[in-house]
Design a protein around this motif. Sequence first.
Motif, PDB file in Angstrom:
ATOM      1  N   SER A   1      49.529  42.290  44.529  1.00  9.23           N
ATOM      2  CA  SER A   1      48.781  43.317  45.265  1.00  9.23           C
ATOM      3  C   SER A   1      47.275  43.185  45.040  1.00  9.23           C
ATOM      4  O   SER A   1      46.476  43.348  45.975  1.00  9.23           O
ATOM      5  CB  SER A   1      49.252  44.716  44.870  1.00  9.23           C
ATOM      6  N   GLU A   2      46.872  42.847  43.798  1.00  6.64           N
ATOM      7  CA  GLU A   2      45.441  42.717  43.512  1.00  6.64           C
ATOM      8  C   GLU A   2      44.873  41.432  44.116  1.00  6.64           C
ATOM      9  O   GLU A   2      43.725  41.393  44.542  1.00  6.64           O
ATOM     10  CB  GLU A   2      45.189  42.756  42.004  1.00  6.64           C
ATOM     11  N   LEU A   3      45.693  40.386  44.182  1.00  8.19           N
ATOM     12  CA  LEU A   3      45.249  39.145  44.817  1.00  8.19           C
ATOM     13  C   LEU A   3      45.017  39.373  46.314  1.00  8.19           C
ATOM     14  O   LEU A   3      44.062  38.855  46.905  1.00  8.19           O
ATOM     15  CB  LEU A   3      46.295  38.050  44.601  1.00  8.19           C
ATOM     16  N   LYS A   4      45.868  40.172  46.907  1.00  8.21           N
ATOM     17  CA  LYS A   4      45.712  40.512  48.322  1.00  8.21           C
ATOM     18  C   LYS A   4      44.396  41.264  48.540  1.00  8.21           C
ATOM     19  O   LYS A   4      43.675  41.007  49.527  1.00  8.21           O
ATOM     20  CB  LYS A   4      46.895  41.367  48.789  1.00  8.21           C
ATOM     21  N   LYS A   5      44.054  42.143  47.626  1.00  5.10           N
ATOM     22  CA  LYS A   5      42.798  42.893  47.727  1.00  5.10           C
ATOM     23  C   LYS A   5      41.588  41.958  47.617  1.00  5.10           C
ATOM     24  O   LYS A   5      40.574  42.159  48.292  1.00  5.10           O
ATOM     25  CB  LYS A   5      42.733  43.972  46.640  1.00  5.10           C
TER      26      LYS A   5
ATOM     27  N   PHE B   1      40.094  41.376  40.088  1.00  3.92           N
ATOM     28  CA  PHE B   1      39.743  42.317  41.155  1.00  3.92           C
ATOM     29  C   PHE B   1      38.969  43.513  40.621  1.00  3.92           C
ATOM     30  O   PHE B   1      37.913  43.874  41.135  1.00  3.92           O
ATOM     31  CB  PHE B   1      40.992  42.802  41.891  1.00  3.92           C
ATOM     32  N   SER B   2      39.480  44.132  39.560  1.00  2.00           N
ATOM     33  CA  SER B   2      38.880  45.385  39.088  1.00  2.00           C
ATOM     34  C   SER B   2      37.457  45.196  38.578  1.00  2.00           C
ATOM     35  O   SER B   2      36.622  46.100  38.695  1.00  2.00           O
ATOM     36  CB  SER B   2      39.753  46.015  37.996  1.00  2.00           C
ATOM     37  N   THR B   3      37.158  44.027  38.026  1.00  2.00           N
ATOM     38  CA  THR B   3      35.808  43.761  37.514  1.00  2.00           C
ATOM     39  C   THR B   3      34.913  43.087  38.550  1.00  2.00           C
ATOM     40  O   THR B   3      33.754  42.794  38.262  1.00  2.00           O
ATOM     41  CB  THR B   3      35.873  42.865  36.268  1.00  2.00           C
ATOM     42  N   LYS B   4      35.467  42.808  39.735  1.00  2.00           N
ATOM     43  CA  LYS B   4      34.740  42.172  40.845  1.00  2.00           C
ATOM     44  C   LYS B   4      34.192  40.786  40.471  1.00  2.00           C
ATOM     45  O   LYS B   4      33.188  40.329  41.011  1.00  2.00           O
ATOM     46  CB  LYS B   4      33.593  43.075  41.338  1.00  2.00           C
ATOM     47  N   ILE B   5      34.886  40.129  39.541  1.00  2.00           N
ATOM     48  CA  ILE B   5      34.421  38.811  39.118  1.00  2.00           C
ATOM     49  C   ILE B   5      34.531  37.800  40.262  1.00  2.00           C
ATOM     50  O   ILE B   5      33.855  36.769  40.269  1.00  2.00           O
ATOM     51  CB  ILE B   5      35.193  38.347  37.859  1.00  2.00           C
ATOM     52  N   TYR B   6      35.371  38.117  41.253  1.00  2.00           N
ATOM     53  CA  TYR B   6      35.505  37.244  42.427  1.00  2.00           C
ATOM     54  C   TYR B   6      34.199  37.180  43.225  1.00  2.00           C
ATOM     55  O   TYR B   6      33.973  36.233  43.990  1.00  2.00           O
ATOM     56  CB  TYR B   6      36.649  37.724  43.329  1.00  2.00           C
ATOM     57  N   GLU B   7      33.328  38.166  43.066  1.00  2.00           N
ATOM     58  CA  GLU B   7      32.065  38.174  43.811  1.00  2.00           C
ATOM     59  C   GLU B   7      31.146  37.031  43.390  1.00  2.00           C
ATOM     60  O   GLU B   7      30.313  36.579  44.179  1.00  2.00           O
ATOM     61  CB  GLU B   7      31.339  39.505  43.599  1.00  2.00           C
ATOM     62  N   VAL B   8      31.289  36.577  42.135  1.00  2.00           N
ATOM     63  CA  VAL B   8      30.373  35.555  41.617  1.00  2.00           C
ATOM     64  C   VAL B   8      31.085  34.240  41.310  1.00  2.00           C
ATOM     65  O   VAL B   8      30.558  33.386  40.596  1.00  2.00           O
ATOM     66  CB  VAL B   8      29.627  36.075  40.359  1.00  2.00           C
ATOM     67  N   THR B   9      32.306  34.076  41.832  1.00  2.00           N
ATOM     68  CA  THR B   9      33.022  32.801  41.773  1.00  2.00           C
ATOM     69  C   THR B   9      33.662  32.563  43.135  1.00  2.00           C
ATOM     70  O   THR B   9      33.740  33.475  43.955  1.00  2.00           O
ATOM     71  CB  THR B   9      34.105  32.798  40.668  1.00  2.00           C
TER      72      THR B   9
ATOM     73  N   LYS C   1      41.507  38.805  48.524  1.00  2.00           N
ATOM     74  CA  LYS C   1      41.422  38.071  49.794  1.00  2.00           C
ATOM     75  C   LYS C   1      40.830  38.947  50.902  1.00  2.00           C
ATOM     76  O   LYS C   1      40.084  38.462  51.760  1.00  2.00           O
ATOM     77  CB  LYS C   1      42.802  37.556  50.203  1.00  2.00           C
ATOM     78  N   GLU C   2      41.158  40.230  50.887  1.00  2.00           N
ATOM     79  CA  GLU C   2      40.601  41.141  51.887  1.00  2.00           C
ATOM     80  C   GLU C   2      39.101  41.344  51.672  1.00  2.00           C
ATOM     81  O   GLU C   2      38.332  41.435  52.627  1.00  2.00           O
ATOM     82  CB  GLU C   2      41.325  42.484  51.828  1.00  2.00           C
ATOM     83  N   ALA C   3      38.702  41.403  50.407  1.00  2.00           N
ATOM     84  CA  ALA C   3      37.288  41.619  50.088  1.00  2.00           C
ATOM     85  C   ALA C   3      36.457  40.359  50.285  1.00  2.00           C
ATOM     86  O   ALA C   3      35.268  40.430  50.643  1.00  2.00           O
ATOM     87  CB  ALA C   3      37.151  42.102  48.645  1.00  2.00           C
ATOM     88  N   LYS C   4      37.093  39.192  50.057  1.00  2.00           N
ATOM     89  CA  LYS C   4      36.364  37.930  50.167  1.00  2.00           C
ATOM     90  C   LYS C   4      37.296  36.888  50.785  1.00  2.00           C
ATOM     91  O   LYS C   4      37.926  36.098  50.070  1.00  2.00           O
ATOM     92  CB  LYS C   4      35.884  37.481  48.783  1.00  2.00           C
ATOM     93  N   PRO C   5      37.413  36.881  52.115  1.00  2.00           N
ATOM     94  CA  PRO C   5      38.367  35.984  52.798  1.00  2.00           C
ATOM     95  C   PRO C   5      38.160  34.504  52.493  1.00  2.00           C
ATOM     96  O   PRO C   5      39.111  33.719  52.552  1.00  2.00           O
ATOM     97  CB  PRO C   5      38.113  36.281  54.279  1.00  2.00           C
ATOM     98  N   GLU C   6      36.925  34.122  52.177  1.00  2.00           N
ATOM     99  CA  GLU C   6      36.655  32.699  51.930  1.00  2.00           C
ATOM    100  C   GLU C   6      37.083  32.244  50.537  1.00  2.00           C
ATOM    101  O   GLU C   6      37.023  31.041  50.215  1.00  2.00           O
ATOM    102  CB  GLU C   6      35.161  32.398  52.127  1.00  2.00           C
ATOM    103  N   MET C   7      37.540  33.164  49.702  1.00  2.00           N
ATOM    104  CA  MET C   7      37.993  32.803  48.348  1.00  2.00           C
ATOM    105  C   MET C   7      39.197  31.878  48.454  1.00  2.00           C
ATOM    106  O   MET C   7      40.155  32.172  49.186  1.00  2.00           O
ATOM    107  CB  MET C   7      38.398  34.072  47.590  1.00  2.00           C
ATOM    108  N   THR C   8      39.178  30.759  47.739  1.00  2.00           N
ATOM    109  CA  THR C   8      40.340  29.863  47.749  1.00  2.00           C
ATOM    110  C   THR C   8      41.240  30.182  46.561  1.00  2.00           C
ATOM    111  O   THR C   8      40.763  30.438  45.455  1.00  2.00           O
ATOM    112  CB  THR C   8      39.934  28.380  47.703  1.00  2.00           C
ATOM    113  N   ILE C   9      42.526  30.174  46.823  1.00  2.00           N
ATOM    114  CA  ILE C   9      43.522  30.474  45.782  1.00  2.00           C
ATOM    115  C   ILE C   9      44.482  29.301  45.711  1.00  2.00           C
ATOM    116  O   ILE C   9      45.124  28.946  46.710  1.00  2.00           O
ATOM    117  CB  ILE C   9      44.274  31.776  46.104  1.00  2.00           C
ATOM    118  N   THR C  10      44.585  28.696  44.546  1.00  2.00           N
ATOM    119  CA  THR C  10      45.365  27.477  44.386  1.00  2.00           C
ATOM    120  C   THR C  10      46.346  27.610  43.229  1.00  2.00           C
ATOM    121  O   THR C  10      45.957  28.019  42.121  1.00  2.00           O
ATOM    122  CB  THR C  10      44.448  26.265  44.115  1.00  2.00           C
ATOM    123  N   VAL C  11      47.598  27.273  43.495  1.00  2.00           N
ATOM    124  CA  VAL C  11      48.606  27.178  42.439  1.00  2.00           C
ATOM    125  C   VAL C  11      48.884  25.696  42.240  1.00  2.00           C
ATOM    126  O   VAL C  11      49.365  25.019  43.158  1.00  2.00           O
ATOM    127  CB  VAL C  11      49.908  27.918  42.822  1.00  2.00           C
ATOM    128  N   LEU C  12      48.542  25.178  41.078  1.00  2.00           N
ATOM    129  CA  LEU C  12      48.686  23.741  40.847  1.00  2.00           C
ATOM    130  C   LEU C  12      50.157  23.326  40.827  1.00  2.00           C
ATOM    131  O   LEU C  12      51.016  24.041  40.328  1.00  2.00           O
ATOM    132  CB  LEU C  12      48.026  23.333  39.532  1.00  2.00           C
TER     133      LEU C  12
END
Length: 339
Positions: A279-283, A217-225, A285-296
């Motif tokens: 808390s950071e995972l929630k942020k 979250f802090s590095t915004k790496i979710y923006e490019v994945t 999802k709020e910033a990028k709702p289409e992000m998929t989160i998977t726990v294998l």
Amino acid sequence: MKSTIRTCMASVAIAAVMAAGTVAAQADTWKYAFEESLTEVQGVYATKFKEAIEANSDHTVELFPYGTLGESADIMEQAQAGILQFVDQSPGFTGALIPEAQVFFVPYLLPTDQAHLARFYKQSKAINEDFESLYEEKGLELLVMFPEGEVAMTTKEPVRSCADLNEVKFRVMTNPLLVESYKAFGATPTPLPWGEVYGGLQTNIIQGQENPTFYLFSTKIYEVTDHITYTGHNNFTTAVMANSDFYSGLSDADKKVVEDAAVSAYDYIVDYQKGLAESELKKIKEAKPEMTITVLSEEERACFKEAASVVEAKFIEMTGDSGKAILDQLKADLEATKN
């Protein structure tokens, strides 16, 4: 161009540090560099360490967040040279210097339970005794190691098995065992300094990387994945060290101030991280709702766990009897700190 500017800025900052005085043992201002920003976990730890030092001595601590003195390799060189008195660096980078430190990248060695990890890092004989001499040989006094959270993979395509990593150029730290881990997972490991990761993902030079959740979250790496995957394969470890000559030159009273500061900051950072990943995972999802989160599931993790045995054997091959002794002691320490 950005790289050149960053290098020039780092050179200016280093010159300023040296101009302030390089006789570490005599310095009233102690310099401490780390691999994250002031608001990230290493920065929060460093801030608490600084507060404890300054509250209990006449010394001050000057903090240098990531980038102000260069990349990870740069701050380690400065710590060994005595330009810096303290440095916080992950064994992911230190592994090339201290091969046994790569043990923290043996997949599925460390548990995901944060309470267990907190006890383990504080009580482990391997960490608090055996590693001390290994770091000392490299001019470093190991003060403390602490966890930063479960590592998650972020990728452009979904990951449900090792097969999904086939031919994926996956960024890893410049760590030989981490390279072997991602080879075993089926990916194409690509060592890169952190400063090149966001751009590398943006331009598709790489297609994946791993880090603890707060850092995603802090590095915004979710923006490019597009996908975050938890395989349970590792927990991010970091280590706080002092320059050995500086530390050995301290009075007994100052050594106690440093040791007490390391312990109190450890206790704070372990408590600080409770619920941080969620808390950071929630942020994210709020910033990028289409992000998929998977726990294998356990079944989906099977191929990764199978690869772990290959990596463990590779670690022993790389480090010999010394590495095997460290690995065995860590396993015993983990068992002893379960409850």
